[in-house]
Design an enzyme around this catalytic site. Sequence first.
Site, PDB file in Angstrom:
ATOM      1  CG  ASN A 261      20.950 -19.697  80.987  1.00  0.00           C
ATOM      2  OD1 ASN A 261      21.595 -20.462  80.312  1.00  0.00           O
ATOM      3  ND2 ASN A 261      21.482 -19.026  82.007  1.00  0.00           N
ATOM      4  CD  GLU A 294      24.467 -12.431  77.622  1.00  0.00           C
ATOM      5  OE1 GLU A 294      23.944 -13.392  77.042  1.00  0.00           O
ATOM      6  OE2 GLU A 294      25.675 -12.138  77.467  1.00  0.00           O
TER       7      GLU A 294
HETATM    8  N1  B3K Z   1      26.366 -17.348  74.859  1.00  0.00           N
HETATM    9  C1  B3K Z   1      27.187 -17.043  76.004  1.00  0.00           C
HETATM   10  C2  B3K Z   1      28.560 -17.565  75.898  1.00  0.00           C
HETATM   11  C3  B3K Z   1      28.675 -19.007  76.209  1.00  0.00           C
HETATM   12  C4  B3K Z   1      30.116 -19.399  76.307  1.00  0.00           C
HETATM   13  C5  B3K Z   1      30.269 -20.866  76.429  1.00  0.00           C
HETATM   14  N2  B3K Z   1      31.644 -21.237  76.675  1.00  0.00           N
HETATM   15  C6  B3K Z   1      27.215 -15.582  76.295  1.00  0.00           C
HETATM   16  C7  B3K Z   1      26.954 -14.677  75.172  1.00  0.00           C
HETATM   17  O1  B3K Z   1      27.617 -14.647  74.168  1.00  0.00           O
HETATM   18  O2  B3K Z   1      25.986 -13.959  75.261  1.00  0.00           O
HETATM   19 ZN    ZN Z   2      26.178 -13.678  72.957  1.00  0.00          ZN
END
Ligand code: B3K
Ligand code: ZN
Length: 845
Positions: A261, A294
Amino acid sequence: MNKLQPIYRKDYTLSEYLIHTTELEFDLTETQTIVTSKISFYKNPKSNKKTNILFLDGIDLELISILVDKAKPDYKLVEQGLEINNLADEFILEIKNCIHPEKNTSLYGLYQSNGNFCTQCEAHGFRQITYYLDRPDVLSVFTTHIKADKQKYLVLLSNGNLIKQINGSTTWHDPTPKPCYLFALVVGNFALKEDTYITLSGNEVTLKIYVQAHNINKTQFAMAALKRSFAWEEKRFGLEYDLDIYMIVAVDDFNMGAMENKGLNIFNTTYVLASIDTVTDKDFIDIEAVIGHEYFHNWTGNRVTCRDWFQLSLKEGLTVFRDQEFTSDLHTRSIKRIEDVNTLRTLQFAEDMSSMQHLVRPEHYIEMNNFYTLTVYEKGAEIIRMVHTFLGEVGFQKGMQLYFQRFDGDAVTIDDFIQSMSDANNFDFDQFMYWYSQSGTPEVSIVSDYNHNDKTFKVFIRQHSQCDYFFPLRFALLDDTGTKLESGILTVKDKEQIFIFNNMDVEPTPSWLRGFSAPIKLKSDLTFKQKIFLVRHDSDAFNQWDNAQQLWLSLILIPSSINQDLFFDAIEKVLKNTFLDGSCVSLVQDKSLICEILTLPSEQFLHQQQEIIDVFEVHDKREKVINKIIERFKLLFSKIYSKLNIYQPYELTPEAVGNRALKNICLYYLAISGEFELAFEQFKSANCMNDKMASLKALIVSDNSYKNIALDGFYHEFKNDTQVMDKYFSIQSSASTANVESIKVLMQHKLFSFNTPNRLRSVIGSFSQNYVNFHNQQGYELLTNIIIKLNQSNPQIGAKLTSVYNHWQRFTPKLKALQKQQLEKILAIENLSNNIFEIIQAALK
Ligand code: B3K
Ligand code: ZN
């Protein structure tokens, strides 16, 4: 709308309306949360549809009020949303609705963990918070007001910058437009670890890590890792962070690892909390990788996001590639590569052989959350790695720059990315796109022929897949001292190709697919002797390991196919190298690599090599080889163990990690040979969790007088540490002595918690991979009952566990029939979630 109808990539259409700004207000109490939204919509100038109807996604929402430009609109509640009619080209929508995070066990949308509120919106969780255009190509600027009882909740966070704070309420403004899947909200009580980072251009960024108070002393490593991520991103990709604040919040209840996020990452505590006493060497490196992953999403995912969810690998494949490079630059590149390829070949190649086989860019889905897979992530990263191999670092970075120049602030497709790479380098990737449009693992064979007379070395490459893939095949031709006579990259693109090397005075030993330069199954005509030679002399560590793996594989599955003594002689030379008497010359210097070479292919990997999976036969055959290893090397293992088992203050350097890895694999084999006392000694004296865990694993290989003493001691020492307790549960569920009864006992333990995915994974997830003990009727019934319960409480985790049955068709007849029964039983339950339905339907097709 029938909710079980798949959504197809080909059906993508632009959103008819877009959003300028989204203003949200959250009023959180213990019994309900009121969400108020004020959203300014406008007609998408690019859309050629001419209706004036807006459909907004919304699930499990109690609508309180709705206004369009301050008046009651013409609307109706429909399945999974809300439809508003007779709309103008621009309007302000104001909605008030009520939700119940305190009852939400799905850990999706807004929910609670240990009494704190947090969110998970990717892929479609936002629609469980309020009515919205819940799709990644609708980006807007968010302002979020949060109100909560100030006596109870001290921390109130959302994305972006804090612009207002008064008792019990905060206002956050995120200036960067984003899709709602990147929205986050956190409310509760946390302790804070704070630091700052000065970006290349001199901006000061406040870094904050929020954890439950009792964990505050385990945040130092994560903070340092975060700063390393910022610095690496600047150095290697020239990319800086764009807000004044970057926050990470760690929660115990989380469906996956972490979530990117914007400005407010939410993490599973497993990937934040670390101390020498509580995590292993591998955990440290994994934590750093997830923190990096992230953070790297800020550019690959957030600044440039996905047009639709079929493009998921655009952000995930690319970001995994980037985090792999981060770890490789910071630690030992060759070991990282071996580990990543091992994961890919064990899990992704298996996924390709299962009922959930799918494209890196899937064509359809029923439940998007089922597609956060090894194929999208790991195979996706391999595809990006091939682009990098073709273009080289400089060309790749040129492509990245063009990509950001073209698409910063946009929601785009995988084609847009590849086009940028292509345009920046004038490189034709057309044929390369098969990697996105063909599923399954390509099979390639390679045969060579040396002609003494004309000194030529001819190489014949043949692709066995339906289409001709375009991929780089990194190679070297070695002389009998291991010196390179020739090396480079062969560009493979045809069904059959011949490469000729001239002026080869001696017959070379080829080293193919160095560094695993393409995610294929390669069959070569290397002889047994050549493989042995490569284990000892290849300067490509990946190939040293890979050749050893191939030899282990043969020894396990078809023992008569290789000369065990000669193979073991080579292993002995690798082992004796460098640190015993120095008399053996070998290129294997790195102890982590020696440890990798000594590690047998896993049972899971062996299953893949079988036409019909016989878990018992595979287990027995592998055990036999373990016994042969012990028979031959026990003395040597003892010597190495005592040489390496000297007190040293803990460090996470490659050298120290290698020492521990080699020491502990020796201990493991020694314990199997009955040396439990040695393991128990280490258990008592270990100065870090890495060594403690290794000794505990050694102690539970079979029943012995130390096993329970150690397990009890471990429990009493760490019972207040949630992360270590996950290890405690997992180690018991993986033990050779575990069975359905003992798992049921673990599930009665006062620290077992059904609604905490980490705990469930550590017990049930681990047990489902304990093949010989899990694969029987009782094991299946246990799993099925858990899945049925999860169908109500947490369908995402339920679907993950259902995937255990994805390989059912390949098992021996009895187990196959039993697994099929389980699938049918689950399919028959009422109110089956989309998540589980999709997995079962694919499995039974
Ligand atoms: N983008 C999230 C993963 C979301 C999973 C949703 N079921 C974490 C990542 O890949 O960084
Ligand atoms: Zn990811």
